[in-house]
Write a protein that holds these residues in place. Structure first.
Motif, PDB file in Angstrom:
ATOM      1  N   ASN A 433       0.812  -1.230   0.000  1.00 51.21           N
ATOM      2  CA  ASN A 433       0.000   0.000   0.000  1.00 51.21           C
ATOM      3  C   ASN A 433       0.842   1.277   0.000  1.00 51.21           C
ATOM      4  OD1 ASN A 433      -2.529  -1.448   0.208  1.00 51.21           O
ATOM      5  ND2 ASN A 433      -1.905  -1.927   2.306  1.00 51.21           N
ATOM      6  N   TYR A 434       2.151   1.106  -0.158  1.00 50.91           N
ATOM      7  CA  TYR A 434       3.077   2.239  -0.185  1.00 50.91           C
ATOM      8  C   TYR A 434       2.947   3.103   1.067  1.00 50.91           C
ATOM      9  CZ  TYR A 434       5.931   6.034  -2.063  1.00 50.91           C
ATOM     10  OH  TYR A 434       6.905   6.975  -2.251  1.00 50.91           O
ATOM     11  N   ASN A 435       2.862   2.444   2.211  1.00 57.31           N
ATOM     12  CA  ASN A 435       2.775   3.171   3.478  1.00 57.31           C
ATOM     13  C   ASN A 435       4.125   3.693   3.951  1.00 57.31           C
ATOM     14  OD1 ASN A 435      -0.027   2.709   3.769  1.00 57.31           O
ATOM     15  ND2 ASN A 435       0.368   0.638   4.559  1.00 57.31           N
ATOM     16  N   SER A 436       5.193   3.091   3.478  1.00 52.99           N
ATOM     17  CA  SER A 436       6.532   3.459   3.960  1.00 52.99           C
ATOM     18  C   SER A 436       7.099   4.702   3.279  1.00 52.99           C
ATOM     19  CB  SER A 436       7.495   2.294   3.718  1.00 52.99           C
ATOM     20  OG  SER A 436       7.695   2.094   2.329  1.00 52.99           O
ATOM     21  N   ASN A 437       6.521   5.068   2.142  1.00 53.92           N
ATOM     22  CA  ASN A 437       7.016   6.231   1.389  1.00 53.92           C
ATOM     23  C   ASN A 437       8.461   6.010   0.888  1.00 53.92           C
ATOM     24  OD1 ASN A 437       6.525   8.801   0.291  1.00 53.92           O
ATOM     25  ND2 ASN A 437       7.505   9.841   2.006  1.00 53.92           N
ATOM     26  N   PHE A 438       8.797   4.762   0.568  1.00 54.78           N
ATOM     27  CA  PHE A 438      10.186   4.451   0.214  1.00 54.78           C
ATOM     28  C   PHE A 438      10.652   5.164  -1.045  1.00 54.78           C
ATOM     29  CE2 PHE A 438       7.894   1.044  -2.090  1.00 54.78           C
ATOM     30  CZ  PHE A 438       8.502   1.103  -3.343  1.00 54.78           C
ATOM     31  N   ARG A 439       9.732   5.409  -1.986  1.00 55.71           N
ATOM     32  CA  ARG A 439      10.142   6.080  -3.233  1.00 55.71           C
ATOM     33  C   ARG A 439      10.690   7.480  -2.957  1.00 55.71           C
ATOM     34  NH1 ARG A 439       8.496   3.234  -7.673  1.00 55.71           N
ATOM     35  NH2 ARG A 439       6.836   1.698  -7.310  1.00 55.71           N
ATOM     36  N   ALA A 440      10.013   8.217  -2.081  1.00 54.69           N
ATOM     37  CA  ALA A 440      10.473   9.563  -1.750  1.00 54.69           C
ATOM     38  C   ALA A 440      11.706   9.517  -0.857  1.00 54.69           C
ATOM     39  CB  ALA A 440       9.361  10.345  -1.067  1.00 54.69           C
ATOM     40  N   LEU A 441      11.699   8.615   0.136  1.00 55.89           N
ATOM     41  CA  LEU A 441      12.812   8.557   1.079  1.00 55.89           C
ATOM     42  C   LEU A 441      14.130   8.184   0.405  1.00 55.89           C
ATOM     43  CD1 LEU A 441      11.072   6.799   4.104  1.00 55.89           C
ATOM     44  CD2 LEU A 441      11.810   9.192   3.975  1.00 55.89           C
ATOM     45  N   TYR A 442      14.056   7.346  -0.627  1.00 53.78           N
ATOM     46  CA  TYR A 442      15.265   6.890  -1.313  1.00 53.78           C
ATOM     47  C   TYR A 442      15.363   7.447  -2.739  1.00 53.78           C
ATOM     48  CZ  TYR A 442      16.464   3.690   2.463  1.00 53.78           C
ATOM     49  OH  TYR A 442      16.834   3.159   3.680  1.00 53.78           O
ATOM     50  N   ASP A 443      14.465   8.357  -3.085  1.00 51.17           N
ATOM     51  CA  ASP A 443      14.483   8.991  -4.419  1.00 51.17           C
ATOM     52  C   ASP A 443      14.483   7.927  -5.516  1.00 51.17           C
ATOM     53  OD1 ASP A 443      14.545  11.104  -6.271  1.00 51.17           O
ATOM     54  OD2 ASP A 443      16.744  11.057  -6.380  1.00 51.17           O
ATOM     55  N   ILE A 444      13.540   6.998  -5.412  1.00 47.95           N
ATOM     56  CA  ILE A 444      13.461   5.907  -6.379  1.00 47.95           C
ATOM     57  C   ILE A 444      12.552   6.315  -7.538  1.00 47.95           C
ATOM     58  CG2 ILE A 444      12.849   3.487  -6.744  1.00 47.95           C
ATOM     59  CD1 ILE A 444      15.258   4.003  -4.884  1.00 47.95           C
ATOM     60  N   THR A 445      13.141   6.432  -8.697  1.00 47.49           N
ATOM     61  CA  THR A 445      12.371   6.772  -9.897  1.00 47.49           C
ATOM     62  C   THR A 445      12.614   5.781 -11.026  1.00 47.49           C
ATOM     63  OG1 THR A 445      14.136   8.274 -10.595  1.00 47.49           O
ATOM     64  CG2 THR A 445      12.306   9.233  -9.354  1.00 47.49           C
ATOM     65  N   SER A 446      13.509   4.820 -10.789  1.00 48.03           N
ATOM     66  CA  SER A 446      13.768   3.790 -11.791  1.00 48.03           C
ATOM     67  C   SER A 446      14.323   2.559 -11.084  1.00 48.03           C
ATOM     68  CB  SER A 446      14.754   4.289 -12.845  1.00 48.03           C
ATOM     69  OG  SER A 446      16.009   4.585 -12.255  1.00 48.03           O
TER      70      SER A 446
END
Length: 479
Positions: A433-446
């Motif tokens: 459910n993307y509760n951890s916000n990992f994309r923003a925290l680790y700047d994951i875009t690819s």
């Protein structure tokens, strides 16, 4: 997505620099006038373009008529901004000349031999500029001839020694002319141009007899001397340096080749350097904008910390009045995504569900080094890199290495099927459910994206290839 975000920032900063280039060309506040007569024998009844250098680019300022006598007049009721200007003929042949304080003078040359026949009247700085260029051309021809002879007779050791001495002689002659011309011109634009091409001559240092590590001491002293004297005789508050093709090259060389490339060292030198430009708002704007863009585009992973430093201390801290709202918004967004995952910081903790339903916290993993691997089975690049990473993991898993592999998508069954087929038995987790916000925290875009953490979960390396990861880990394990 990441490339798009970076591209927007690059474009926005470039727009600002372009505006600065245009703005600084004919400052109306400058009292005085300019009147430059250019006569080109063999050219008549046409037009001539007046251009100028700005950083690594060239711009066209005006187009003027050439009359039947081959004369073009460049004139106005304000002083032109100082710099290197370009007279451009219809066939695109051109020559450079200097605009400094005295802006009433004449130029004469011939269409078929522009540079060799170039003469100036009432402009000693340009006459000296041409004489200097002729001198440098002669010396370059001498160097080329010596190098050609060295290559042709490479086995003759005695001759090689003699030719090396000749090269040293030519080099010293050039340095002597640089010094005498710079001192003679006494701070004018030609003096500045010569200072921009000079490099500090590192002196011999007296290392105390018996000192431990004398080579290291000598290197540190040489580095410190070169760093501290690299900008000698250059007035960084003189915006005339912006309208040369030399300043940006020297600026890039300083921050790329001269300085130690660690964030702490670079941040200190960035602040120190920018402070020297504060005497002129245009030079200040150019340098701050250039450095922001330079570190934004850098491929060195720790340089994003320097980018964040400049963005926070000069833009977000309201010391960049030229920055518009769009640029400020993009900068704040980029800084917010980079700040949590800078090299040297403790990695943001994640508590994610494993493939068997257990929740595993990143900061609870007991390992000498932890590889955080963001991936997805359907990603073509992941399909290539993941087996390589797994093969490496099997070689080092008994040496204190763990992998925390994060599936970035939402198709649980496909993910679990892939794990079963490939046998990836490292720590496999996901965030349904993307509760951890990992994309923003680790700047994951690819994907794939790789982070390497130490035993305290401090970020050692980020966004590196699996090949580079192997090299780093092997080097760490060998110590």
């Amino acid at each position: 997505m990441r490339k798009n975000a970076l591209t927007v920032l690059i474009c926005l900063v470039a727009i600002g620099l372009n505006a600065l280039a245009q703005k600084g060309t004919t400052p109306k506040a400058n009292k005085g006038k300019h009147l430059i007569e250019i006569k080109i024998n063999g050219l008549k009844d046409t037009t001539l373009m007046l251009g100028y250098h700005f950083g690594a680019s060239k711009y066209v300022l005006d187009t003027v008529k050439v009359n039947s006598s081959g004369v073009a007049l460049i004139q106005g009721d304000s002083l032109l901004a100082k710099g290197i200007y370009i007279a451009i003929l219809p066939d695109k042949t051109n020559f450079d000349f200097l605009i400094d304080k005295d802006q009433i003078f004449s130029i004469e040359t011939s269409k078929n031999n522009l540079w060799e026949n170039l003469k100036f009247k009432n402009s000693p700085i340009n006459s000296n500029f041409i004489a200097y260029q002729h001198f440098m051309k002669t010396k370059q021809e001498q160097v080329t001839a010596i190098q050609k002879q060295m290559k042709a007779d490479s086995t003759n050791k005695e001759l090689q020694k003699q030719l090396q001495e000749k090269l040293k002689t030519v080099d010293q002659e050039v340095k002597d002319v640089w010094k005498t011309t710079r001192e003679k011109e006494n701070g004018n634009l030609l003096s500045t141009l010569i200072a921009l091409v000079e490099t500090p001559s590192i002196p011999e240092f007296n290392i105390p007899a018996g000192a431990a590590n004398p080579d290291s001491i000598r290197w540190v002293m040489g580095y410190t001397y070169q760093k501290n004297h690299y900008w000698d005789n250059i007035n960084l508050s003189d915006e005339g340096i912006l309208r040369t093709p030399i300043f940006e090259s020297r600026l890039k060389g300083f921050f790329t080749n001269i300085l130690i490339q660690t964030p702490d060292s670079l941040n200190m030198e960035v602040d120190r350097f920018i402070a020297k430009t504060e005497g002129n708002k245009n030079t200040y704007q150019y340098v701050v904008s250039y450095l922001l863009n330079h570190f934004n585009q850098s491929n060195i992973m720790s340089h994003d910390a320097v980018f964040v430093h400049i963005a926070e201390n000069y833009y977000i801290n309201k010391k960049a009045p030229w920055a518009n709202e769009e640029l400020m918004t993009k900068l704040k967004e980029r800084v917010n995504r980079l700040r949590p995952n800078l090299v040297g910081k403790i990695a943001p903790n994640l508590v994610l569900e494993s493939d068997n339903g257990e929740y595993i916290a990143l900061n609870q993993i007991k390992a000498k080094y932890t590889i955080v691997y963001f991936w997805e089975p359907d990603c073509s690049h992941c399909q290539k890199e993941t087996p390589i990473l797994y093969n490496f993991y099997n070689k080092v898993r008994d040496k204190g290495i763990q992998v925390y592999a994060i599936y970035t998508q939402y198709k649980k069954e496909e993910w679990q099927k892939s794990l079963a087929e490939k046998g990836y038995d490292w720590i496999n987790v996901w965030d349904a459910n993307y509760n951890s916000n990992f994309r923003a925290l680790y700047d994951i875009t690819s994907t794939p994206t790789v982070f390497l953490l130490d035993k305290d979960k401090k970020i050692i390396a980020k966004k590196i290839s699996v090949e580079t990861l192997e090299q780093i880990v092997n080097d760490l394990l060998s110590k």
